[in-house]
Design a protein around this motif. Structure first.
Motif, PDB file in Angstrom:
ATOM      1  N   MET A 490       0.842  -1.203   0.000  1.00  0.00           N
ATOM      2  CA  MET A 490       0.000   0.000   0.000  1.00  0.00           C
ATOM      3  C   MET A 490       0.880   1.257   0.000  1.00  0.00           C
ATOM      4  O   MET A 490       0.572   2.233  -0.684  1.00  0.00           O
ATOM      5  CB  MET A 490      -0.877  -0.039   1.252  1.00  0.00           C
ATOM      6  CG  MET A 490      -2.091   0.798   1.170  1.00  0.00           C
ATOM      7  SD  MET A 490      -3.195   0.272  -0.136  1.00  0.00           S
ATOM      8  CE  MET A 490      -4.127   1.764  -0.288  1.00  0.00           C
ATOM      9  N   SER A 491       1.977   1.202   0.746  1.00  0.00           N
ATOM     10  CA  SER A 491       2.815   2.404   0.817  1.00  0.00           C
ATOM     11  C   SER A 491       3.488   2.683  -0.531  1.00  0.00           C
ATOM     12  O   SER A 491       3.993   3.776  -0.763  1.00  0.00           O
ATOM     13  CB  SER A 491       3.856   2.252   1.921  1.00  0.00           C
ATOM     14  OG  SER A 491       4.772   1.246   1.553  1.00  0.00           O
ATOM     15  N   GLN A 492       3.504   1.704  -1.434  1.00  0.00           N
ATOM     16  CA  GLN A 492       4.114   1.924  -2.747  1.00  0.00           C
ATOM     17  C   GLN A 492       3.095   2.379  -3.790  1.00  0.00           C
ATOM     18  O   GLN A 492       3.456   2.616  -4.940  1.00  0.00           O
ATOM     19  CB  GLN A 492       4.755   0.636  -3.277  1.00  0.00           C
ATOM     20  CG  GLN A 492       5.702  -0.028  -2.320  1.00  0.00           C
ATOM     21  CD  GLN A 492       6.977   0.760  -2.148  1.00  0.00           C
ATOM     22  OE1 GLN A 492       7.150   1.800  -2.766  1.00  0.00           O
ATOM     23  NE2 GLN A 492       7.848   0.304  -1.296  1.00  0.00           N
ATOM     24  N   ILE A 493       1.822   2.441  -3.404  1.00  0.00           N
ATOM     25  CA  ILE A 493       0.799   2.860  -4.366  1.00  0.00           C
ATOM     26  C   ILE A 493       0.905   4.374  -4.520  1.00  0.00           C
ATOM     27  O   ILE A 493       0.578   5.123  -3.599  1.00  0.00           O
ATOM     28  CB  ILE A 493      -0.620   2.452  -3.887  1.00  0.00           C
ATOM     29  CG1 ILE A 493      -0.697   0.935  -3.673  1.00  0.00           C
ATOM     30  CG2 ILE A 493      -1.688   2.915  -4.859  1.00  0.00           C
ATOM     31  CD1 ILE A 493      -0.462   0.106  -4.906  1.00  0.00           C
ATOM     32  N   GLY A 494       1.366   4.806  -5.679  1.00  0.00           N
ATOM     33  CA  GLY A 494       1.694   6.219  -5.875  1.00  0.00           C
ATOM     34  C   GLY A 494       0.467   7.109  -5.900  1.00  0.00           C
ATOM     35  O   GLY A 494       0.358   8.061  -5.140  1.00  0.00           O
ATOM     36  N   THR A 495      -0.469   6.808  -6.787  1.00  0.00           N
ATOM     37  CA  THR A 495      -1.666   7.646  -6.895  1.00  0.00           C
ATOM     38  C   THR A 495      -2.841   6.862  -6.346  1.00  0.00           C
ATOM     39  O   THR A 495      -3.079   5.729  -6.748  1.00  0.00           O
ATOM     40  CB  THR A 495      -1.920   8.008  -8.365  1.00  0.00           C
ATOM     41  OG1 THR A 495      -0.730   8.564  -8.904  1.00  0.00           O
ATOM     42  CG2 THR A 495      -3.053   9.022  -8.494  1.00  0.00           C
ATOM     43  N   ARG A 496      -3.567   7.481  -5.410  1.00  0.00           N
ATOM     44  CA  ARG A 496      -4.719   6.795  -4.829  1.00  0.00           C
ATOM     45  C   ARG A 496      -5.971   7.588  -5.151  1.00  0.00           C
ATOM     46  O   ARG A 496      -6.055   8.769  -4.831  1.00  0.00           O
ATOM     47  CB  ARG A 496      -4.559   6.673  -3.319  1.00  0.00           C
ATOM     48  CG  ARG A 496      -3.246   5.996  -2.995  1.00  0.00           C
ATOM     49  CD  ARG A 496      -2.988   5.887  -1.524  1.00  0.00           C
ATOM     50  NE  ARG A 496      -1.563   5.607  -1.346  1.00  0.00           N
ATOM     51  CZ  ARG A 496      -0.974   5.475  -0.180  1.00  0.00           C
ATOM     52  NH1 ARG A 496      -1.677   5.586   0.924  1.00  0.00           N
ATOM     53  NH2 ARG A 496       0.315   5.235  -0.112  1.00  0.00           N
ATOM     54  N   ILE A 497      -6.892   6.936  -5.806  1.00  0.00           N
ATOM     55  CA  ILE A 497      -8.156   7.577  -6.143  1.00  0.00           C
ATOM     56  C   ILE A 497      -9.205   6.873  -5.307  1.00  0.00           C
ATOM     57  O   ILE A 497      -9.409   5.673  -5.450  1.00  0.00           O
ATOM     58  CB  ILE A 497      -8.454   7.431  -7.643  1.00  0.00           C
ATOM     59  CG1 ILE A 497      -7.284   7.967  -8.454  1.00  0.00           C
ATOM     60  CG2 ILE A 497      -9.750   8.135  -8.000  1.00  0.00           C
ATOM     61  CD1 ILE A 497      -7.512   8.035  -9.936  1.00  0.00           C
ATOM     62  N   THR A 498      -9.808   7.626  -4.407  1.00  0.00           N
ATOM     63  CA  THR A 498     -10.667   6.980  -3.424  1.00  0.00           C
ATOM     64  C   THR A 498     -12.078   7.501  -3.482  1.00  0.00           C
ATOM     65  O   THR A 498     -12.311   8.681  -3.263  1.00  0.00           O
ATOM     66  CB  THR A 498     -10.071   7.212  -2.024  1.00  0.00           C
ATOM     67  OG1 THR A 498      -8.717   6.826  -2.073  1.00  0.00           O
ATOM     68  CG2 THR A 498     -10.765   6.382  -0.998  1.00  0.00           C
ATOM     69  N   CYS A 499     -12.997   6.621  -3.782  1.00  0.00           N
ATOM     70  CA  CYS A 499     -14.409   6.958  -3.661  1.00  0.00           C
ATOM     71  C   CYS A 499     -14.790   6.735  -2.201  1.00  0.00           C
ATOM     72  O   CYS A 499     -13.936   6.432  -1.376  1.00  0.00           O
ATOM     73  CB  CYS A 499     -15.250   6.080  -4.582  1.00  0.00           C
ATOM     74  SG  CYS A 499     -14.735   6.151  -6.308  1.00  0.00           S
ATOM     75  N   ILE A 535      -8.678  12.419  -5.094  1.00  0.00           N
ATOM     76  CA  ILE A 535      -7.474  11.959  -5.797  1.00  0.00           C
ATOM     77  C   ILE A 535      -6.265  12.525  -5.071  1.00  0.00           C
ATOM     78  O   ILE A 535      -6.203  13.728  -4.811  1.00  0.00           O
ATOM     79  CB  ILE A 535      -7.443  12.450  -7.265  1.00  0.00           C
ATOM     80  CG1 ILE A 535      -8.773  12.149  -7.949  1.00  0.00           C
ATOM     81  CG2 ILE A 535      -6.280  11.839  -8.029  1.00  0.00           C
ATOM     82  CD1 ILE A 535      -8.831  12.616  -9.396  1.00  0.00           C
ATOM     83  N   MET A 536      -5.329  11.674  -4.714  1.00  0.00           N
ATOM     84  CA  MET A 536      -4.124  12.182  -4.040  1.00  0.00           C
ATOM     85  C   MET A 536      -2.926  11.339  -4.444  1.00  0.00           C
ATOM     86  O   MET A 536      -3.068  10.223  -4.921  1.00  0.00           O
ATOM     87  CB  MET A 536      -4.314  12.166  -2.527  1.00  0.00           C
ATOM     88  CG  MET A 536      -4.769  10.838  -1.997  1.00  0.00           C
ATOM     89  SD  MET A 536      -5.265  10.985  -0.284  1.00  0.00           S
ATOM     90  CE  MET A 536      -5.962   9.379  -0.030  1.00  0.00           C
ATOM     91  N   GLY A 537      -1.763  11.913  -4.251  1.00  0.00           N
ATOM     92  CA  GLY A 537      -0.538  11.154  -4.495  1.00  0.00           C
ATOM     93  C   GLY A 537       0.250  11.633  -5.703  1.00  0.00           C
ATOM     94  O   GLY A 537       0.151  12.788  -6.128  1.00  0.00           O
ATOM     95  N   HIS A 538       0.966  10.690  -6.269  1.00  0.00           N
ATOM     96  CA  HIS A 538       2.007  10.989  -7.249  1.00  0.00           C
ATOM     97  C   HIS A 538       1.554  11.777  -8.482  1.00  0.00           C
ATOM     98  O   HIS A 538       2.276  12.627  -8.986  1.00  0.00           O
ATOM     99  CB  HIS A 538       2.619   9.650  -7.684  1.00  0.00           C
ATOM    100  CG  HIS A 538       3.882   9.774  -8.426  1.00  0.00           C
ATOM    101  ND1 HIS A 538       5.020  10.285  -7.852  1.00  0.00           N
ATOM    102  CD2 HIS A 538       4.204   9.475  -9.695  1.00  0.00           C
ATOM    103  CE1 HIS A 538       5.983  10.283  -8.737  1.00  0.00           C
ATOM    104  NE2 HIS A 538       5.526   9.797  -9.868  1.00  0.00           N
ATOM    105  N   PRO A 543      -3.961  17.088  -3.197  1.00  0.00           N
ATOM    106  CA  PRO A 543      -5.179  16.279  -3.190  1.00  0.00           C
ATOM    107  C   PRO A 543      -6.350  17.087  -3.728  1.00  0.00           C
ATOM    108  O   PRO A 543      -6.415  18.301  -3.528  1.00  0.00           O
ATOM    109  CB  PRO A 543      -5.387  15.962  -1.710  1.00  0.00           C
ATOM    110  CG  PRO A 543      -4.060  16.139  -1.077  1.00  0.00           C
ATOM    111  CD  PRO A 543      -3.389  17.233  -1.842  1.00  0.00           C
ATOM    112  N   VAL A 544      -7.247  16.440  -4.409  1.00  0.00           N
ATOM    113  CA  VAL A 544      -8.395  17.155  -4.952  1.00  0.00           C
ATOM    114  C   VAL A 544      -9.614  16.229  -4.937  1.00  0.00           C
ATOM    115  O   VAL A 544      -9.485  15.029  -5.151  1.00  0.00           O
ATOM    116  CB  VAL A 544      -8.098  17.675  -6.389  1.00  0.00           C
ATOM    117  CG1 VAL A 544      -7.785  16.559  -7.358  1.00  0.00           C
ATOM    118  CG2 VAL A 544      -9.240  18.515  -6.936  1.00  0.00           C
ATOM    119  N   VAL A 545     -10.772  16.822  -4.623  1.00  0.00           N
ATOM    120  CA  VAL A 545     -12.006  16.049  -4.673  1.00  0.00           C
ATOM    121  C   VAL A 545     -12.701  16.376  -5.986  1.00  0.00           C
ATOM    122  O   VAL A 545     -12.872  17.542  -6.317  1.00  0.00           O
ATOM    123  CB  VAL A 545     -12.941  16.411  -3.505  1.00  0.00           C
ATOM    124  CG1 VAL A 545     -14.252  15.646  -3.618  1.00  0.00           C
ATOM    125  CG2 VAL A 545     -12.281  16.105  -2.186  1.00  0.00           C
TER     126      VAL A 545
END
Ligand SMILES: Nc1ncnc2c1ncn2[C@@H]1O[C@H](COP(=O)(O)OP(=O)(O)OP(=O)(O)O)[C@@H](O)[C@H]1O
Ligand SMILES: [Mg+2]
Length: 588
Positions: A490-499, A535-538, A543-545
């Motif tokens: 999980m710590s290597q997941i660069g971009t996380r898009i979370t609903c 959306i947050m990360g690489h 971060p942006v909603v």
């Protein structure tokens, strides 16, 4: 303005000046805060508190011309005199209500600054009214937005972010490699563009509860990656939702990627030819795996699902050595006496019970018709041929999608071999004996089954996530239970898009390793139940909603380059309009 002012004379000469864009309405002023905890903003009298949802994007225009790009992370009510809570005034009179609002009682928002942009030399001096649209320059002017290291002073003004500011931070969707993925909250029509090149640089994840829009969002992202040709994709399509048509919850039909793009761009492979045919899916290849192609490592990846003990896993390797390439076929063949094993059994190298358990557990493979004694072609070779030519491959699972064992087995089987090929190619390229392989993104659903702590350490998907893009292969994982994923992966997941997620452990998992996550929790917990994502990360500077881009409308298809076939009625109507002299006849 006076009639004879120089302005009027100039206007008379040159014509009216183009209309100035409307100045943005100030929301309020900074009244307290700290770098670590964020800022408190007292709202102006005219600001409607209900219009300020958490996740909204605002800009603090500092006194030195600096702009602090921030996100609303809390909304509060406050009063000058706390006693007013005990004895609220009569607000049935609208006039009185207005007098109280914004003076005796007022709204506050808590904002978290995420990025700062230094002023241009020509920025307005301190105290000047804010520009209606900020001076552009940004990246073009060599000024990158920077991490926030200080905060604005007391009483600095806060404004809603403008369209230009969104573009300044996220880039324009017209820039190559950028793709419009959604609109920021309360900013309909303003497009947040994702930098897809950065997106594929590291593994990425799409998370959210069931029904929040993960599949729709993933399909949109894949369409972007295909259109921009940033990477080639291999999609393990568990529920047959990406390749050919599928339906949304309202039963409306949607086009799959194979329908949006040409044959040279997207191809569909299937494990279940019959199901694909029934659904009318155009199929470019059928995947069949021979018993003699399966290696112990492929079965090992199912160990937790098949409840194989360590001893049993060890025995798999032993059996492969003793029985040779046909080991699976022989274990599955009930009439085969396996004499060669008997002596080993006698010597106690392998326990009789272990062998029986393995045979019983492998028995499940008999239900998988795509596993056959011998197959003429190598499916991995075929898929690699497509990927090497830059054609995206979607592998439909048909009825096998409902079997997690089949999904894991096939995805691991193919990925292990493709990854090995990529490693070889990349090393050849490093030794200047070959060309760099194209970046490859592998999409998997139900990712926690591939990446749970028990298996992630020794299976291929864990390896890919951990080695970042060393060999030009990254993952796009889609999952509703991120807490089930190994924390190191999980710590290597660069971009996380979370609903939307509401389970505490899942929320903690998606924020692991992200600085300033505390403030974003509120934002995540309050997303809409569908089509909204953080959306947050690489791939994003901050971060942006977003309200995610709607998939499946004619407008979306057109943006992907699909020309809708017009209905005969529409063609007739257009023809009549031309005859009446109303149309320009375009298209006839
Ligand atoms: N971007 C979008 N465009 C259009 N409709 C959407 C979008 N996102 C979500 N929806 C609507 O929400 C429904 C659920 O979305 P989706 O199937 O992507 O959920 P999911 O998160 O993949 O769920 P599951 O975990 O059950 O697979 C869709 O059927 C569709 O009606
Ligand atoms: Mg889904």
């Amino acid at each position: 303005m006076n009639e004879h002012s120089p302005e009027t004379e100039l206007e008379a000469f040159f014509g009216p000046r183009p209309a100035e864009p409307q100045p943005l309405q100030r929301l309020g002023i900074v009244v307290s805060g700290s770098l670590s905890k964020g800022l408190d903003v007292k709202l102006d009298q005219g600001t409607v508190i209900e219009g300020l949802a958490v996740g909204r994007y605002v800009v603090v225009r500092g006194q030195t011309g600096r702009r602090f790009f921030s996100m609303v992370t809390d909304v509060q009510l406050d009063a000058l005199n706390p006693l007013i809570e005990k004895a609220p005034p009569d607000t049935s009179d609208p006039f009185l209500a207005r007098v109280y609002q914004g003076t005796a009682v007022f709204g506050r928002i808590h904002i978290t600054p995420m990025l700062v942009l230094d002023p241009l030399p020509s920025s307005p001096p301190m105290g000047a009214s804010p520009p209606s649209s900020p001076p552009m320059g940004g990246k073009e002017g060599g000024r990158e937005p920077k991490p926030v290291k200080t905060i604005p002073a007391h009483f600095t003004s806060v404004y809603p972010a403008s369209e230009e500011e969104v573009a300044l931070i996220f880039g324009q969707e017209t820039e190559p490699g950028h793709f419009y993925v959604g609109d920021p909250l309360e900013m309909e029509g303003v497009h947040v563009a994702l930098d897809l090149r950065r997106f594929v640089e590291r593994s990425a994840g799409v998370f959210g509860k069931t029904g929040t829009g993960k599949t729709f969002l993933t399909r949109t992202l894949l369409a972007g990656l295909t259109r921009e040709e940033v990477a080639v994709n291999l999609v393990f399509d568990m529920h047959n939702e990406y390749g050919w048509k599928s339906q949304d919850e309202a039963g409306q039909e949607l086009k799959g990627l194979r329908q949006l793009f040409s044959t040279g761009q997207v191809s569909v492979f299937t494990l279940d030819e019959e199901s694909s045919r029934r659904r009318g899916s155009k199929v470019d290849g059928v995947v069949r795996i021979g018993h003699d192609q399966i290696e112990p490592e492929d079965v090992d990846s199912l160990s937790s699902l098949m409840a194989l003990s360590d001893v049993q896993v060890g025995a798999l390797y032993f059996l492969r050595r003793r029985l040779g390439q046909r080991w699976v076929a022989r274990l599955l063949d009930e009439d085969d006496p396996l004499e060669e094993l008997e002596s080993a059994l006698e010597r106690g190298t392998i326990h009789g019970g272990t062998l029986g358990a393995i045979q019983r557990k492998l028995g499940m493979f008999r239900r998988f018709d795509f596993l056959q004694r011998r197959v003429p072609e190598d499916p991995v070779r075929q898929i690699l041929d497509y990927l090497d030519r830059g054609v995206n491959v979607i592998l439909e699972f048909g009825r096998y999608g409902s079997s997690l064992e089949a999904y894991l087995l096939v995805a691991n089987y193919i990925t292990r071999r493709i990854h090995a090929h990529y490693v070889k190619r990349k090393e050849e390229a490093l030794g200047e004996r070959g060309k760099e392989p194209r970046p490859l993104v592998i999409t998997i659903e139900e990712a926690h089954k591939f990446l749970d702590p028990a298996v992630a350490r020794h299976t291929i998907f864990g390896t890919i996530a951990r080695e970042l893009r060393k060999y030009n292969v990254t993952l796009l994982i889609v999952d509703q239970r991120p807490s089930g994923i190994d924390s190191e992966v999980m710590s290597q997941i660069g971009t996380r898009i979370t609903c939307l997620l509401d389970d505490e452990a899942d929320i903690r998992a998606v924020f692991s390793g992200i600085s300033g996550a505390g403030a974003l929790r509120e934002v995540l917990a309050r997303l809409d139940t569908r089509q909204q994502a953080l959306i947050m990360g690489h791939a994003v500077p901050m971060p942006v909603v977003v309200h995610t881009r709607t998939y499946g409308t004619p407008k979306f298809y057109a943006a992907m380059g699909v020309r809708e076939a017009e209905s005969p009625e529409a063609v007739l109507a257009r023809g009549r309009a031309v005859l009446r002299g109303e149309g320009n006849g375009e298209g006839f």
